[in-house]
Design a protein around this motif. Structure first.
Motif, PDB file in Angstrom:
ATOM      1  N   SER A  71       0.832  -1.203   0.000  1.00 27.42           N
ATOM      2  CA  SER A  71       0.000   0.000   0.000  1.00 27.42           C
ATOM      3  C   SER A  71       0.870   1.257   0.000  1.00 27.42           C
ATOM      4  CB  SER A  71      -0.914   0.023   1.227  1.00 27.42           C
ATOM      5  OG  SER A  71      -1.938  -0.927   1.099  1.00 27.42           O
ATOM      6  N   LEU A  72       0.570   2.160  -0.934  1.00 27.02           N
ATOM      7  CA  LEU A  72       1.199   3.472  -0.916  1.00 27.02           C
ATOM      8  C   LEU A  72       0.428   4.388   0.027  1.00 27.02           C
ATOM      9  CD1 LEU A  72       3.337   5.409  -2.170  1.00 27.02           C
ATOM     10  CD2 LEU A  72       1.575   6.035  -3.845  1.00 27.02           C
ATOM     11  N   LEU A  73      -0.911   4.205   0.030  1.00 24.80           N
ATOM     12  CA  LEU A  73      -1.807   5.032   0.845  1.00 24.80           C
ATOM     13  C   LEU A  73      -2.780   4.140   1.597  1.00 24.80           C
ATOM     14  CD1 LEU A  73      -2.978   8.007   1.402  1.00 24.80           C
ATOM     15  CD2 LEU A  73      -4.627   7.420  -0.391  1.00 24.80           C
ATOM     16  N   SER A  74      -2.957   4.432   2.874  1.00 24.59           N
ATOM     17  CA  SER A  74      -3.935   3.704   3.683  1.00 24.59           C
ATOM     18  C   SER A  74      -4.735   4.704   4.512  1.00 24.59           C
ATOM     19  CB  SER A  74      -3.222   2.700   4.604  1.00 24.59           C
ATOM     20  OG  SER A  74      -4.163   2.011   5.407  1.00 24.59           O
ATOM     21  N   VAL A  75      -6.039   4.704   4.319  1.00 24.23           N
ATOM     22  CA  VAL A  75      -6.941   5.561   5.097  1.00 24.23           C
ATOM     23  C   VAL A  75      -7.718   4.657   6.045  1.00 24.23           C
ATOM     24  CG1 VAL A  75      -8.854   7.207   4.993  1.00 24.23           C
ATOM     25  CG2 VAL A  75      -7.138   7.178   3.165  1.00 24.23           C
ATOM     26  N   GLN A  76      -7.665   4.982   7.326  1.00 24.28           N
ATOM     27  CA  GLN A  76      -8.247   4.101   8.336  1.00 24.28           C
ATOM     28  C   GLN A  76      -9.222   4.853   9.236  1.00 24.28           C
ATOM     29  OE1 GLN A  76      -4.780   2.593  10.365  1.00 24.28           O
ATOM     30  NE2 GLN A  76      -3.954   1.603   8.536  1.00 24.28           N
ATOM     31  N   ASN A  77     -10.500   4.440   9.159  1.00 18.26           N
ATOM     32  CA  ASN A  77     -11.557   4.945  10.053  1.00 18.26           C
ATOM     33  C   ASN A  77     -11.604   6.475  10.102  1.00 18.26           C
ATOM     34  OD1 ASN A  77     -12.296   2.278  10.902  1.00 18.26           O
ATOM     35  ND2 ASN A  77     -10.451   2.269  12.167  1.00 18.26           N
ATOM     36  N   LEU A  78     -11.561   7.100   8.933  1.00 22.92           N
ATOM     37  CA  LEU A  78     -11.492   8.562   8.857  1.00 22.92           C
ATOM     38  C   LEU A  78     -12.866   9.208   9.036  1.00 22.92           C
ATOM     39  CD1 LEU A  78      -9.527  10.943   8.257  1.00 22.92           C
ATOM     40  CD2 LEU A  78     -10.210  10.737   5.856  1.00 22.92           C
ATOM     41  N   GLU A  79     -12.922  10.185   9.912  1.00 21.97           N
ATOM     42  CA  GLU A  79     -14.109  11.023  10.063  1.00 21.97           C
ATOM     43  C   GLU A  79     -13.735  12.464   9.760  1.00 21.97           C
ATOM     44  OE1 GLU A  79     -16.154  10.629  13.759  1.00 21.97           O
ATOM     45  OE2 GLU A  79     -16.777   8.564  13.349  1.00 21.97           O
ATOM     46  N   VAL A  80     -14.571  13.141   8.985  1.00 24.19           N
ATOM     47  CA  VAL A  80     -14.331  14.541   8.618  1.00 24.19           C
ATOM     48  C   VAL A  80     -15.583  15.354   8.905  1.00 24.19           C
ATOM     49  CG1 VAL A  80     -13.996  16.135   6.688  1.00 24.19           C
ATOM     50  CG2 VAL A  80     -12.549  14.109   6.900  1.00 24.19           C
ATOM     51  N   VAL A  81     -15.374  16.515   9.529  1.00 22.27           N
ATOM     52  CA  VAL A  81     -16.464  17.419   9.882  1.00 22.27           C
ATOM     53  C   VAL A  81     -16.213  18.769   9.230  1.00 22.27           C
ATOM     54  CG1 VAL A  81     -17.578  18.660  11.791  1.00 22.27           C
ATOM     55  CG2 VAL A  81     -16.939  16.267  12.075  1.00 22.27           C
ATOM     56  N   TYR A  82     -17.271  19.383   8.689  1.00 24.82           N
ATOM     57  CA  TYR A  82     -17.202  20.744   8.170  1.00 24.82           C
ATOM     58  C   TYR A  82     -17.888  21.703   9.136  1.00 24.82           C
ATOM     59  CZ  TYR A  82     -15.490  19.378   3.530  1.00 24.82           C
ATOM     60  OH  TYR A  82     -14.721  18.907   2.490  1.00 24.82           O
ATOM     61  N   ASN A  83     -17.256  22.857   9.359  1.00 21.40           N
ATOM     62  CA  ASN A  83     -17.814  23.902  10.212  1.00 21.40           C
ATOM     63  C   ASN A  83     -18.174  23.404  11.616  1.00 21.40           C
ATOM     64  OD1 ASN A  83     -17.792  25.937   8.098  1.00 21.40           O
ATOM     65  ND2 ASN A  83     -19.504  24.798   7.198  1.00 21.40           N
ATOM     66  N   ASP A  84     -17.431  22.386  12.084  1.00 19.89           N
ATOM     67  CA  ASP A  84     -17.631  21.802  13.411  1.00 19.89           C
ATOM     68  C   ASP A  84     -19.008  21.191  13.602  1.00 19.89           C
ATOM     69  OD1 ASP A  84     -15.060  22.503  14.366  1.00 19.89           O
ATOM     70  OD2 ASP A  84     -15.750  24.556  14.715  1.00 19.89           O
ATOM     71  N   VAL A  85     -19.764  21.029  12.522  1.00 15.59           N
ATOM     72  CA  VAL A  85     -21.146  20.562  12.663  1.00 15.59           C
ATOM     73  C   VAL A  85     -21.466  19.399  11.725  1.00 15.59           C
ATOM     74  CG1 VAL A  85     -23.582  21.200  12.410  1.00 15.59           C
ATOM     75  CG2 VAL A  85     -21.971  22.844  13.396  1.00 15.59           C
ATOM     76  N   VAL A  86     -21.137  19.553  10.440  1.00 11.93           N
ATOM     77  CA  VAL A  86     -21.599  18.609   9.423  1.00 11.93           C
ATOM     78  C   VAL A  86     -20.618  17.449   9.292  1.00 11.93           C
ATOM     79  CG1 VAL A  86     -22.324  18.312   7.032  1.00 11.93           C
ATOM     80  CG2 VAL A  86     -22.664  20.521   8.178  1.00 11.93           C
ATOM     81  N   LEU A  87     -21.059  16.253   9.668  1.00 11.88           N
ATOM     82  CA  LEU A  87     -20.231  15.049   9.565  1.00 11.88           C
ATOM     83  C   LEU A  87     -20.367  14.486   8.152  1.00 11.88           C
ATOM     84  CD1 LEU A  87     -18.436  12.957  11.046  1.00 11.88           C
ATOM     85  CD2 LEU A  87     -20.545  11.736  11.644  1.00 11.88           C
ATOM     86  N   VAL A  88     -19.258  14.507   7.403  1.00 13.20           N
ATOM     87  CA  VAL A  88     -19.292  14.088   5.999  1.00 13.20           C
ATOM     88  C   VAL A  88     -18.733  12.682   5.813  1.00 13.20           C
ATOM     89  CG1 VAL A  88     -18.501  14.635   3.662  1.00 13.20           C
ATOM     90  CG2 VAL A  88     -19.128  16.483   5.235  1.00 13.20           C
ATOM     91  N   LEU A  89     -17.562  12.415   6.394  1.00 14.75           N
ATOM     92  CA  LEU A  89     -16.995  11.065   6.345  1.00 14.75           C
ATOM     93  C   LEU A  89     -17.215  10.384   7.688  1.00 14.75           C
ATOM     94  CD1 LEU A  89     -13.624  11.568   4.413  1.00 14.75           C
ATOM     95  CD2 LEU A  89     -15.914  11.109   3.508  1.00 14.75           C
ATOM     96  N   LYS A  90     -17.677   9.143   7.656  1.00 15.31           N
ATOM     97  CA  LYS A  90     -18.116   8.458   8.875  1.00 15.31           C
ATOM     98  C   LYS A  90     -17.383   7.128   9.044  1.00 15.31           C
ATOM     99  CE  LYS A  90     -22.563  10.541   7.767  1.00 15.31           C
ATOM    100  NZ  LYS A  90     -23.959  10.299   7.310  1.00 15.31           N
ATOM    101  N   GLY A  91     -16.092   7.198   9.336  1.00 22.03           N
ATOM    102  CA  GLY A  91     -15.321   5.976   9.526  1.00 22.03           C
ATOM    103  C   GLY A  91     -14.884   5.342   8.228  1.00 22.03           C
ATOM    104  N   LEU A  92     -14.462   6.158   7.278  1.00 17.42           N
ATOM    105  CA  LEU A  92     -14.076   5.661   5.962  1.00 17.42           C
ATOM    106  C   LEU A  92     -12.697   5.008   5.990  1.00 17.42           C
ATOM    107  CD1 LEU A  92     -14.594   7.068   2.514  1.00 17.42           C
ATOM    108  CD2 LEU A  92     -12.220   6.899   3.251  1.00 17.42           C
ATOM    109  N   SER A  93     -12.578   3.859   5.334  1.00 19.83           N
ATOM    110  CA  SER A  93     -11.293   3.163   5.226  1.00 19.83           C
ATOM    111  C   SER A  93     -11.093   2.687   3.792  1.00 19.83           C
ATOM    112  CB  SER A  93     -11.236   1.953   6.163  1.00 19.83           C
ATOM    113  OG  SER A  93     -11.314   2.339   7.518  1.00 19.83           O
ATOM    114  N   LEU A  94      -9.878   2.874   3.291  1.00 16.68           N
ATOM    115  CA  LEU A  94      -9.529   2.358   1.969  1.00 16.68           C
ATOM    116  C   LEU A  94      -8.013   2.245   1.845  1.00 16.68           C
ATOM    117  CD1 LEU A  94      -8.370   4.911   0.046  1.00 16.68           C
ATOM    118  CD2 LEU A  94     -10.785   5.488   0.011  1.00 16.68           C
ATOM    119  N   ASN A  95      -7.571   1.433   0.891  1.00 15.86           N
ATOM    120  CA  ASN A  95      -6.147   1.260   0.612  1.00 15.86           C
ATOM    121  C   ASN A  95      -5.883   1.445  -0.873  1.00 15.86           C
ATOM    122  OD1 ASN A  95      -4.719   0.303   3.181  1.00 15.86           O
ATOM    123  ND2 ASN A  95      -6.494  -1.073   3.104  1.00 15.86           N
ATOM    124  N   VAL A  96      -4.771   2.087  -1.184  1.00 11.18           N
ATOM    125  CA  VAL A  96      -4.368   2.283  -2.575  1.00 11.18           C
ATOM    126  C   VAL A  96      -2.991   1.651  -2.750  1.00 11.18           C
ATOM    127  CG1 VAL A  96      -3.837   3.961  -4.374  1.00 11.18           C
ATOM    128  CG2 VAL A  96      -5.693   4.426  -2.740  1.00 11.18           C
TER     129      VAL A  96
END
Length: 265
Positions: free
Chosen positions: A2-27
């Motif tokens: 794997s060159l890239l590994s994303v594990q259980n990623l959560e991303v929030v916009y403006n401290d309110v809107v949850l966009v990514l909810k535990g995303l995981s992937l490998n490249v």
């Protein structure tokens, strides 16, 4: 590997809107990986989290890990990410319209040693002969397809290890889309550049990709080899517009809860 590994990623916009909810992937290194999903699924947010561009849009990763070459890169600046070999071609191309083609390409190569500029420029012109023909033309007067070529060419100037492409087919005629995807494949094979591709054109993306992930509402709901997903009945029905019998079917005909139940069940 794997060159890239994303594990259980959560991303929030403006401290309110949850966009990514535990995303995981490998490249995998040297591969083309595609990320598919409807509008609003979180595909572009995933790329921005990887390339360090979230902060400029009031977004932040609140949990999870992004590993690049086995090193965490969660809070790196975009400039540092480019220097480490990650370059994102954003949706909408974002070229410098008041600069010439060659000046745009020079901007793409600013992280590389000056002595490499001519070699890298000729490499771009080899992949995109049309850019060489228009090298002194103002970029803003080019067609949409030519601007997309310029945006990808600018990325090639940075000699990336990982190229993030966000909707490269957007607004382009089918023949141009085919040409651009063919060039992306050549860059992947000849330069050894790993590609993570976000696309709405599911058929084209899966035909090109070694591996694919399908997102829905900030989560991965399905993944597999590109060829396997291309022939998967659910993917054919919901992303290629075909029913199990092969006839065309409208996306609106399918209830959302059925899709969720089958994919997540």
């Amino acid at each position: 590997m794997s060159l890239l590994s994303v594990q259980n990623l959560e991303v929030v916009y403006n401290d309110v809107v949850l966009v990514l909810k535990g995303l995981s992937l490998n490249v995998k290194k040297g591969s083309i990986t595609t990320l598919l999903g409807a509008n609003g699924a979180g595909k572009s947010t995933t790329l921005k989290a990887i390339s360090g561009l979230l902060e400029g849009e009031d977004g932040k990763a609140t949990s999870g890990t992004i590993l690049y070459e086995n090193e965490p890169v969660n809070i790196q600046s975009p400039e540092k990410m480019v220097r480490q070999g990650i370059f994102q071609v954003m949706e909408g191309r974002r070229i410098f319209e008041d600069l010439t083609v060659e000046e745009n390409l020079r901007c793409g190569g600013y992280t590389q040693p000056a002595k490499n500029f001519s070699t890298n420029l000729e490499k771009v012109y080899t992949y995109f002969p049309r850019l060489k023909e228009r090298r002194v033309q103002l970029a803003g007067y080019m067609s949409g397809g030519e601007q997309q070529m310029l945006a990808i060419g600018r990325a090639v100037m940075a000699c990336p290890k990982l190229l993030l492409l966000d909707e490269p087919s957007l607004g382009l005629a089918p023949l141009l889309v085919e040409e651009i995807f063919d060039i992306v494949k050549k860059i992947n094979k000849k330069e050894g550049v790993t590609v993570l591709l976000v696309e709405q054109n599911a058929r084209m993306a899966l035909s090109l990709a070694d591996y694919g992930y399908i997102m829905e509402n900030g989560r991965i709901v399905m993944d597999g080899k590109g060829a396997d997903l291309l022939h998967n009945p659910d993917v054919q029905e919901f992303y290629l517009g075909l029913s199990h019998g092969g006839e065309k079917r409208s996306y609106r005909d399918v209830k959302h809860y059925r899709r969720r139940k089958r994919w997540l069940g």
